[in-house]
Design a protein around this motif. Structure first.
Motif, PDB file in Angstrom:
ATOM      1  N   ASP A 157       0.857  -1.172   0.000  1.00 59.24           N
ATOM      2  CA  ASP A 157       0.000   0.000   0.000  1.00 59.24           C
ATOM      3  C   ASP A 157       0.903   1.235   0.000  1.00 59.24           C
ATOM      4  O   ASP A 157       1.791   1.361   0.847  1.00 59.24           O
ATOM      5  N   GLY A 158       0.699   2.142  -0.941  1.00 61.02           N
ATOM      6  CA  GLY A 158       1.538   3.338  -1.050  1.00 61.02           C
ATOM      7  C   GLY A 158       1.431   4.286   0.127  1.00 61.02           C
ATOM      8  O   GLY A 158       2.291   5.140   0.329  1.00 61.02           O
ATOM      9  N   TYR A 159       0.378   4.139   0.918  1.00 61.95           N
ATOM     10  CA  TYR A 159       0.229   4.961   2.128  1.00 61.95           C
ATOM     11  C   TYR A 159       0.993   4.372   3.311  1.00 61.95           C
ATOM     12  O   TYR A 159       1.241   5.056   4.297  1.00 61.95           O
ATOM     13  N   LEU A 160       1.338   3.079   3.234  1.00 57.45           N
ATOM     14  CA  LEU A 160       1.975   2.380   4.358  1.00 57.45           C
ATOM     15  C   LEU A 160       3.063   1.451   3.824  1.00 57.45           C
ATOM     16  O   LEU A 160       2.929   0.231   3.853  1.00 57.45           O
ATOM     17  N   LEU A 161       4.146   2.017   3.349  1.00 59.11           N
ATOM     18  CA  LEU A 161       5.219   1.201   2.792  1.00 59.11           C
ATOM     19  C   LEU A 161       5.928   0.421   3.895  1.00 59.11           C
ATOM     20  O   LEU A 161       6.243   0.985   4.951  1.00 59.11           O
ATOM     21  N   PRO A 162       6.185  -0.865   3.678  1.00 58.42           N
ATOM     22  CA  PRO A 162       6.833  -1.694   4.701  1.00 58.42           C
ATOM     23  C   PRO A 162       8.349  -1.515   4.697  1.00 58.42           C
ATOM     24  O   PRO A 162       9.114  -2.468   4.575  1.00 58.42           O
ATOM     25  N   LEU A 163       8.780  -0.267   4.816  1.00 54.84           N
ATOM     26  CA  LEU A 163      10.196   0.077   4.794  1.00 54.84           C
ATOM     27  C   LEU A 163      10.495   1.000   5.969  1.00 54.84           C
ATOM     28  O   LEU A 163       9.640   1.800   6.370  1.00 54.84           O
ATOM     29  N   ALA A 164      11.701   0.919   6.463  1.00 56.07           N
ATOM     30  CA  ALA A 164      12.126   1.804   7.553  1.00 56.07           C
ATOM     31  C   ALA A 164      12.317   3.227   7.024  1.00 56.07           C
ATOM     32  O   ALA A 164      12.473   3.449   5.817  1.00 56.07           O
ATOM     33  N   ASP A 165      12.340   4.179   7.920  1.00 57.37           N
ATOM     34  CA  ASP A 165      12.576   5.576   7.560  1.00 57.37           C
ATOM     35  C   ASP A 165      13.950   5.728   6.908  1.00 57.37           C
ATOM     36  O   ASP A 165      14.941   5.164   7.378  1.00 57.37           O
ATOM     37  N   GLY A 166      14.012   6.489   5.822  1.00 58.89           N
ATOM     38  CA  GLY A 166      15.272   6.876   5.209  1.00 58.89           C
ATOM     39  C   GLY A 166      16.105   5.769   4.611  1.00 58.89           C
ATOM     40  O   GLY A 166      17.326   5.910   4.527  1.00 58.89           O
ATOM     41  N   VAL A 167      15.506   4.673   4.153  1.00 61.44           N
ATOM     42  CA  VAL A 167      16.302   3.564   3.619  1.00 61.44           C
ATOM     43  C   VAL A 167      16.555   3.655   2.107  1.00 61.44           C
ATOM     44  O   VAL A 167      17.413   2.953   1.593  1.00 61.44           O
ATOM     45  N   ALA A 168      15.841   4.511   1.405  1.00 59.51           N
ATOM     46  CA  ALA A 168      15.972   4.566  -0.054  1.00 59.51           C
ATOM     47  C   ALA A 168      16.747   5.798  -0.497  1.00 59.51           C
ATOM     48  O   ALA A 168      16.514   6.904   0.001  1.00 59.51           O
ATOM     49  N   ASP A 169      17.665   5.617  -1.433  1.00 54.75           N
ATOM     50  CA  ASP A 169      18.356   6.755  -2.031  1.00 54.75           C
ATOM     51  C   ASP A 169      17.427   7.485  -2.990  1.00 54.75           C
ATOM     52  O   ASP A 169      17.487   8.698  -3.123  1.00 54.75           O
TER      53      ASP A 169
END
Length: 164
Positions: free
Chosen positions: A16-28
């Motif tokens: 879900d684009g509102y609740l991405l299963p990723l930690a804060d600040g992990v993507a460049d």
């Protein structure tokens, strides 16, 4: 999911684009192409992209704005005469119901309000706003109120994530 094929590519995150299963600040870099017009709350969607992007990282967002010739998607350009009329025409012409319904899975997103909302945010800065498909004067078209809503077709925003 059916549009992704039998199996998404290895490493793909389907969520879900509102609740991405990723930690804060992990993507460049975070990337969203032609999604913003399909979410009811574009600013919350952008907040989630910003949340998972590292400070200094880039957020690439493009969307088809409502008043562009393709704003009505499969029932364009007849959406200029009203969404329901355009949907009915699509059904008559193809014999099947339209994939999109305004207010359910397609929303009237406009360039001017979107630019104002992005510029008012404190978690991102605007690197560029440009027409995604115009090779000539892509940034100039976006600076012309009114004209940009029709002539841009697809707006590309590149944002930089600010430090918290």
């Amino acid at each position: 999911m059916r549009e992704l094929g039998e199996k998404p590519p290895d490493g793909a995150v389907v969520a879900d684009g509102y609740l991405l299963p990723l930690a804060d600040g992990v993507a460049d870099v975070t990337f969203s192409s032609n999604v913003l017009e399909h979410v009811a709350d574009p600013q919350t969607f952008l907040s989630e992209l910003a949340r998972v992007t590292r400070p200094g990282g880039l957020i690439y967002v493009s969307f088809t704005n409502w008043l562009s010739p393709w704003g009505g998607h499969e029932w364009a350009p007849w959406h200029y005469f009203g969404a329901e009329r355009a949907r009915a025409r699509y059904r008559r012409r193809t014999g099947k119901p339209a994939k999109h319904t305004l207010g359910e899975n397609l929303f009237a997103v406009h360039i001017g309000p979107t630019l104002r909302q992005v510029r008012a945010r404190d978690d991102v800065t605007l690197v560029t706003a440009r027409s995604r498909y115009w090779p000539f004067l892509p940034e100039a078209v976006v600076k012309a109120p009114g004209i940009r809503e029709v002539a841009t077709w697809n707006l590309l925003l590149i944002l930089r994530r600010c430090p918290p």
